[in-house]
Write an enzyme that holds these catalytic residues in place. Sequence first.
Site, mmCIF file in Angstrom:
data_model
loop_
_atom_site.group_PDB
_atom_site.id
_atom_site.type_symbol
_atom_site.label_atom_id
_atom_site.label_comp_id
_atom_site.label_asym_id
_atom_site.label_seq_id
_atom_site.Cartn_x
_atom_site.Cartn_y
_atom_site.Cartn_z
ATOM 1 N N ARG A 1 0.853 -1.194 0.000
ATOM 2 C CA ARG A 1 0.000 0.000 0.000
ATOM 3 C C ARG A 1 0.880 1.232 0.000
ATOM 4 N NH1 ARG A 1 -1.846 2.619 5.154
ATOM 5 N NH2 ARG A 1 -3.433 4.178 4.641
ATOM 6 N N ARG B 1 -9.610 18.352 9.736
ATOM 7 C CA ARG B 1 -8.713 18.552 10.863
ATOM 8 C C ARG B 1 -8.913 19.910 11.516
ATOM 9 N NH1 ARG B 1 -4.663 14.694 10.506
ATOM 10 N NH2 ARG B 1 -4.462 13.672 8.480
ATOM 11 N N LYS C 1 -13.224 2.313 0.421
ATOM 12 C CA LYS C 1 -12.935 2.216 1.847
ATOM 13 C C LYS C 1 -14.216 2.538 2.620
ATOM 14 C CE LYS C 1 -9.006 3.906 3.327
ATOM 15 N NZ LYS C 1 -7.879 4.860 3.527
ATOM 16 N N THR D 1 -6.721 -1.758 9.642
ATOM 17 C CA THR D 1 -6.573 -0.881 10.809
ATOM 18 C C THR D 1 -6.304 -1.657 12.089
ATOM 19 O OG1 THR D 1 -8.216 0.601 9.805
ATOM 20 C CG2 THR D 1 -7.415 1.166 11.982
#
Length: 476
Positions: A35, A76, A222, A280
């Site tokens: 990845r 963020r 995803k 994850t």
Amino acid sequence: MKTLRRTKIIATLGPATDSPQVLEQMVLAGIDMVRVNFSHGSLAEHSERIAAVRDCADRLERQVGILADLQGPKIRIAGFRHGQVRLQPGQQFVLDSSLPRAAGTIDGVGTDYKALCTDVEPGSTLLLDDGRIILQVDAIQGTRIVTTVAVGGVLSDKKGINLKGGGLSAAALTEKDRQDLSHVTDLGVDYVALSFVRGADDIQTARRLLGKAGDGIGIIAKIERTEAIANIEDIILVSDGVMVARGDLAIEIGDAEVPAIQKQIIQRARAMNKPVITATQMMESMISSAVPTRAEVSDVANAILDGTDAVMLSAETAVGDHPATVVEAVARVCLSAEKQPATRTSRHRIEYRFNRVDEVIAMSAMYAANHMHIKAVAAISASGTTPLWMSRIRTGIPIYGMSHRRRSLGRMTLYRNVYPVYFDMTRLEYSEVKVKVIAELKRRGLVQPDDLVIITRGEQAGRHGGTNAMEIVTVS
């Protein structure tokens, strides 16, 4: 003969894998795909790392796929005057998109996401820094979101923001993602992972942006938003695979909900003939430790028992202290879990009527393989579709996906129990193919005299969807 691992291992590239020796150790330990994380690093760095993987894989005669993982709309906070603050439960704290980027104090901080004030309302719950900080929204005052700290702690610059329950309106494809998509075809990747997908339209937009130059590049959705769960069947239908991205997904839907959702996504993706990646914190402790925790071992094993095609390592290999050791540990868990009888029995499409000849051949081959003493299945396929269909059947019999197309071989590195083998049928007479297939499998030490092998192929070499024949061959 060596026991083959059926579940695929994906390793994230990073500073810890830049050493040629470390990369070689990881390939030898068994990585099937790497990845490339577009959230970090430059295009030049990505290009260098991909070239290093290709060189290493070619030298070791291995097939290693390439997955480009787009950053997506990571929302963020901005920065603080002194780098961080410590928030106390019960205090008021303001998120204000009009604040300068480094003007944050104990009273509030800016955000780079201007639409946040329209996406939330009084009563909403915001989770910062992967859920470590929890804020309850009290009021919206123009660009100011006034909150009360429910769970405090240290909050530093540029930490992520999630809305509990989902509902953030940010598009899945940012301007950066669009620019990155224009470069991935030149990098020669096999898959692109699209972050924060909400629906099928996000996948279709990415496919349009890839254009003709991106034909053959698979798109992985995803699953990390609440909205994606509601639209899961539509997303699976138009994508080339899905990833259960448990980090942000857990923040949005709650960590206790993730295990059941993970099982449901794996089951649905397999039923719809699409590969699925579980990702994850698979071996999070091994970022610094040389051994995994028992909980991590159980987590990986359960994903395998559920039928995941691949497990993905992130920081464990990208910045960890023991990249190759992590891969070896995951491989051991895979092999152990794959000993269980449940991984070899299948009811996939058992009551289904088929409309395609090539899918009928794929299913028939696997039925025969599971009901006879077959040593291997060799699926000659230009596109890799026949091996994909075969891989949906749970079995302990290896499937060798044989193709002359590099991108098809790269795509097959993701399919559970499929082992890509370069084989150019286009240069052979039809009558020569069977002999050459067996010779190639013998050369690689994959079959022995008297083994039974199933070969599937089409009459016309290189034609997509042309598989129409199956033959059982005894190795001479």
